[in-house]
Write a protein that holds these residues in place. Structure first.
Motif, short mmCIF file in Angstrom:
data_model
loop_
_atom_site.label_atom_id
_atom_site.label_comp_id
_atom_site.label_asym_id
_atom_site.label_seq_id
_atom_site.Cartn_x
_atom_site.Cartn_y
_atom_site.Cartn_z
N ASN A 1 -14.56 62.96 -26.20
CA ASN A 1 -14.91 64.10 -25.36
C ASN A 1 -14.24 63.89 -24.01
N TYR A 2 -12.92 64.17 -23.98
CA TYR A 2 -12.15 63.84 -22.78
C TYR A 2 -11.16 64.95 -22.49
N GLN A 3 -11.13 65.38 -21.24
CA GLN A 3 -10.13 66.33 -20.73
C GLN A 3 -9.45 65.69 -19.53
N HIS A 4 -8.12 65.59 -19.61
CA HIS A 4 -7.40 64.91 -18.53
C HIS A 4 -7.18 65.86 -17.35
N PRO A 5 -7.60 65.44 -16.15
CA PRO A 5 -7.36 66.26 -14.97
C PRO A 5 -5.94 66.06 -14.44
N GLY A 6 -5.32 67.11 -13.97
CA GLY A 6 -4.00 66.97 -13.35
C GLY A 6 -2.88 66.88 -14.35
N ARG B 1 9.09 57.61 -14.21
CA ARG B 1 8.75 56.27 -13.72
C ARG B 1 7.68 55.68 -14.63
N PRO B 2 7.89 54.47 -15.18
CA PRO B 2 6.87 53.87 -16.04
C PRO B 2 5.64 53.46 -15.22
N VAL B 3 4.48 53.92 -15.67
CA VAL B 3 3.25 53.67 -14.91
C VAL B 3 2.17 53.00 -15.76
N GLY B 4 2.41 52.81 -17.04
CA GLY B 4 1.40 52.17 -17.88
C GLY B 4 1.90 51.98 -19.29
N TYR B 5 1.11 51.31 -20.08
CA TYR B 5 1.42 51.21 -21.50
C TYR B 5 0.16 50.82 -22.26
N PHE B 6 0.17 51.10 -23.55
CA PHE B 6 -0.91 50.61 -24.40
C PHE B 6 -0.32 50.12 -25.72
N VAL C 1 -2.19 49.87 -16.45
CA VAL C 1 -1.90 50.91 -15.46
C VAL C 1 -1.45 50.20 -14.19
N VAL C 2 -0.35 50.64 -13.59
CA VAL C 2 0.17 49.97 -12.40
C VAL C 2 -0.75 50.21 -11.21
N PRO C 3 -0.78 49.28 -10.26
CA PRO C 3 -1.59 49.47 -9.05
C PRO C 3 -1.19 50.77 -8.33
N GLY C 4 -2.15 51.40 -7.70
CA GLY C 4 -1.93 52.68 -7.03
C GLY C 4 -2.31 53.86 -7.89
N LEU C 5 -2.28 53.66 -9.20
CA LEU C 5 -2.70 54.72 -10.12
C LEU C 5 -3.95 54.34 -10.91
N GLN C 6 -4.42 53.12 -10.71
CA GLN C 6 -5.64 52.72 -11.40
C GLN C 6 -6.83 53.50 -10.85
N GLY C 7 -7.66 54.00 -11.74
CA GLY C 7 -8.80 54.81 -11.33
C GLY C 7 -8.48 56.28 -11.14
N ARG C 8 -7.25 56.67 -11.51
CA ARG C 8 -6.84 58.07 -11.31
C ARG C 8 -6.55 58.78 -12.64
N GLY C 9 -7.10 58.26 -13.72
CA GLY C 9 -7.05 58.95 -14.99
C GLY C 9 -5.93 58.55 -15.91
N VAL C 10 -4.97 57.74 -15.44
CA VAL C 10 -3.87 57.35 -16.30
C VAL C 10 -4.36 56.45 -17.44
N LEU D 1 -6.02 55.79 -23.12
CA LEU D 1 -7.05 55.37 -24.07
C LEU D 1 -7.38 56.50 -25.04
N ALA D 2 -7.50 57.72 -24.52
CA ALA D 2 -7.78 58.87 -25.38
C ALA D 2 -6.67 59.09 -26.39
N GLU D 3 -5.42 58.99 -25.93
CA GLU D 3 -4.30 59.20 -26.85
C GLU D 3 -4.22 58.09 -27.89
N ALA D 4 -4.52 56.86 -27.49
CA ALA D 4 -4.51 55.75 -28.44
C ALA D 4 -5.57 55.97 -29.53
N ILE D 5 -6.76 56.41 -29.12
CA ILE D 5 -7.83 56.65 -30.09
C ILE D 5 -7.45 57.79 -31.04
#
Length: 300
Positions: free
Chosen positions: A146-151, A212-217, A233-242, A247-251
């Motif tokens: 039950n997830y909707q990504h903001p932005g 720009r690469p900002v994360g991976y799973f 998730v790279v610093p600066g973007l942690q806690g901002r939904g990335v 995680l949602a896409e992996a599931i």
């Protein structure tokens, strides 16, 4: 009578006097003289091959069957591992010798392998080793989302084993995790080649539009069960939904391939990641938690 008593005492002192212990590199032709047990990581042929391939990582007490074998932890040249020590009375000397070898080659830390830790944890804690991390375990018993990504949505691309792609993966990995949990290039190469492994990189556009690469799973499928191995998730973007988006896409990917439950582990002190996972319905499994025991050889 007094002389007899004196001689008897002298004999008892001689028996209890500790003989000098000579710890020397284990040679391939000496492996057959060791008592390699049924529960060992090795048998005689592959231990002989290991000693030939990695000189300096296996030692023995001269004149005995006592030995110790080390390795790189998770293919890290800067972190050693005590894989196996077989000794009734000389474990301390063997461990001291292996620690000195790791110090000589520039390792910053040494970790005790899981089986060795389980069998001899009391010894290592009394010898000055400590808990480097407590690892907590989570399980999601269903694939409900039950997830909707903001932005803006990050762009996901499957990892391609090109030099540029692997460099991006390594850069994101080292930026996202503490030093102890960095993956080496050798570890990432080994991991991506394992059966059932899927890895995706996440990108966001720069000001000029370039990605720009900002994360991976990465996750591994085991029939109807999957394990989330990494979520970065790279610093600066942690806690901002990335992280939540990944995680949602992996599931979703796991579910599409028939997965019915997902597991993962993280550090006990990583409260941000725990809140993320719990928000997606992951439940902590305390019976599977464990400690990583080791020793710092340099600065933390």
């Amino acid at each position: 009578m007094f002389e007899q008593w004196r001689q008897r005492l002298a004999g008892e002192v001689g028996k209890t006097r500790k003989e000098p212990v000579l710890v020397e590199p284990l040679q391939p032709d000496e492996v057959a003289t060791l008592n390699v047990g049924w529960n060992s990581h090795f048998n005689t042929p592959n231990l002989r091959q290991y000693v030939q391939q990695f000189p300096g990582l296996a030692w023995r007490v001269a004149g005995t069957t006592d030995y110790i074998v080390g390795d790189q932890w998770r293919r890290r040249e800067d972190i050693g591992q005590i894989t196996e020590a077989r000794s009734r009375s000389h474990r301390a000397e063997l461990v001291e010798t292996l620690l000195a070898q790791y110090t000589r080659v520039g390792c910053r830390a040494v970790v005790v392998g899981s089986d060795e830790q389980n069998d001899n944890s009391k010894f290592y804690l009394e010898a000055g080793f400590e808990e480097l991390e407590c690892i907590v375990y989570y399980e999601k018993p269903d694939m409900h989302l039950n997830y909707q990504h903001p932005g803006p949505l990050p762009l996901l691309r499957p990892l391609q084993p090109t030099q540029a792609n692997m460099a991006e993966l390594l850069e994101v990995d080292h930026a996202s995790f503490p030093w102890l949990w960095w993956n080496s290039r050798a570890e990432l190469d080994f991991y991506r080649q394992q059966e059932g492994v899927t890895i995706y990189l996440a990108y966001l556009p720069e000001a000029d539009g370039s990605p720009r690469p900002v994360g991976y799973f990465g996750f591994t499928l085991y029939e109807r069960w999957a394990h989330l191995d990494r979520l970065a998730v790279v610093p600066g973007l942690q806690g901002r939904g990335v992280g939540a988006f990944q995680l949602a896409e992996a599931i979703k990917m796991m579910s599409a391939r028939g997965t019915r439950r997902v597991t993962l582990s993280t550090q006990e002190n990583n409260l941000k990641s725990q809140r993320l996972y719990e928000g997606f319905g992951f439940q902590r499994v305390k019976s599977l938690e464990y400690s990583l025991i080791g020793k710092w050889l340099g600065e933390k």
